[in-house]
Design a protein around this motif. Structure first.
Motif, PDB file in Angstrom:
ATOM      1  N   LEU A  18       0.497  -0.992  -0.039  1.00 21.75           N
ATOM      2  CA  LEU A  18       0.167  -0.123   0.148  1.00 21.75           C
ATOM      3  C   LEU A  18       0.610   0.797  -0.243  1.00 21.75           C
ATOM      4  CD1 LEU A  18      -3.230  -0.556   2.708  1.00 21.75           C
ATOM      5  CD2 LEU A  18      -2.668  -0.167  -0.204  1.00 21.75           C
ATOM      6  N   TRP A  84      -1.720  -4.390  -4.876  1.00 19.93           N
ATOM      7  CA  TRP A  84      -2.664  -3.503  -3.922  1.00 19.93           C
ATOM      8  C   TRP A  84      -3.481  -2.053  -4.194  1.00 19.93           C
ATOM      9  CZ3 TRP A  84      -3.529  -5.283   0.969  1.00 19.93           C
ATOM     10  CH2 TRP A  84      -2.676  -6.277   1.210  1.00 19.93           C
ATOM     11  N   GLN A  85      -4.896  -2.208  -4.085  1.00 24.12           N
ATOM     12  CA  GLN A  85      -6.128  -1.377  -4.242  1.00 24.12           C
ATOM     13  C   GLN A  85      -5.484  -0.700  -2.804  1.00 24.12           C
ATOM     14  OE1 GLN A  85      -6.263  -0.573  -7.300  1.00 24.12           O
ATOM     15  NE2 GLN A  85      -4.905  -1.861  -7.794  1.00 24.12           N
ATOM     16  N   THR A  86      -6.488  -1.148  -1.687  1.00 23.42           N
ATOM     17  CA  THR A  86      -6.856  -0.211  -1.199  1.00 23.42           C
ATOM     18  C   THR A  86      -6.469  -1.431   0.823  1.00 23.42           C
ATOM     19  OG1 THR A  86      -9.151  -1.168  -0.533  1.00 23.42           O
ATOM     20  CG2 THR A  86      -9.187   1.119  -2.033  1.00 23.42           C
ATOM     21  N   ALA A  87      -6.522  -0.916   1.621  1.00 22.47           N
ATOM     22  CA  ALA A  87      -6.238  -1.482   2.830  1.00 22.47           C
ATOM     23  C   ALA A  87      -6.540  -3.337   1.946  1.00 22.47           C
ATOM     24  CB  ALA A  87      -6.796  -1.279   4.391  1.00 22.47           C
TER      25      ALA A  87
END
Length: 193
Positions: A18, A84-87
């Motif tokens: 991230l 990874w896009q978001t958490a």
């Protein structure tokens, strides 16, 4: 696929975490250009000494593939099929990863590369995984027999359900990561999304 004024190039990028920038790769006429965490380089196709393809699922992404590319002068870079896009979200990039890896192999073959091409886990690691699974199978079979002998049919059903789920989850990993060598024109489809 991106096209520049001078020559066609194939590029691929993913975020390994991230935090931090994306890992960017480009196949140019000169070689494999890479940009990772503020570092960059250009590896000629005939300088790439090895490629190892593997299937590496993680909890956030059960369908993840990895290519480890090694340079003859030392150094190794990992190329993953997810970003990874978001958490809470790791997105697959199946088509881009597949196209990039296939084109990398084609360009290396065209350059006359003599790289070692392997797939799956290392032989020692794979043997250890098989030994562990054999011990686990014997233990689970013993528990199943014990549950049936003492009349614990709910326990026996639980063991069967757990074994089926485990075989489904781990079986694909073991099957896909069987150690093997391959050639430039026969990239293993099981290790590409």
């Amino acid at each position: 696929m991106q096209v520049s004024d001078a020559e066609p190039a194939t590029s691929y990028a993913y975020k390994a975490s991230l935090i931090g920038s994306a890992h960017r790769f480009e196949l140019t006429e000169a070689g494999l250009s890479w940009h990772i965490a503020g570092r960059s380089g250009l590896w000629r196709y005939d300088e790439i000494s090895a490629i190892r393809l593997s299937f590496r699922p993680v909890s956030m992404q059960q369908h993840r593939f990895r290519a480890d590319v090694s340079h003859a002068g030392g150094g190794r870079i990992a190329i993953l099929s997810t970003s990874w896009q978001t958490a809470a979200l790791m997105a697959p990039q199946d088509n881009g990863f597949r196209a990039f890896i296939v084109e990398l192999h084609a360009r290396m073959a065209q350059a006359g590369s003599r790289a070692t091409l392997t797939a799956g886990l290392g032989r020692a690691t794979y043997a250890a995984v098989l030994a562990f699974l054999a011990v686990l199978t014997v233990a689970m079979t013993g528990l199943l027999i014990r549950a049936l002998v003492i009349g614990e049919f709910a326990g026996a059903l639980f063991i069967l359900g757990f074994a089926a789920l485990f075989a489904w989850q781990v079986g694909g990993f073991v099957r896909r990561n069987q150690p093997q060598s391959y050639s430039f024109d026969r990239v293993p489809k099981a290790l590409l999304p």
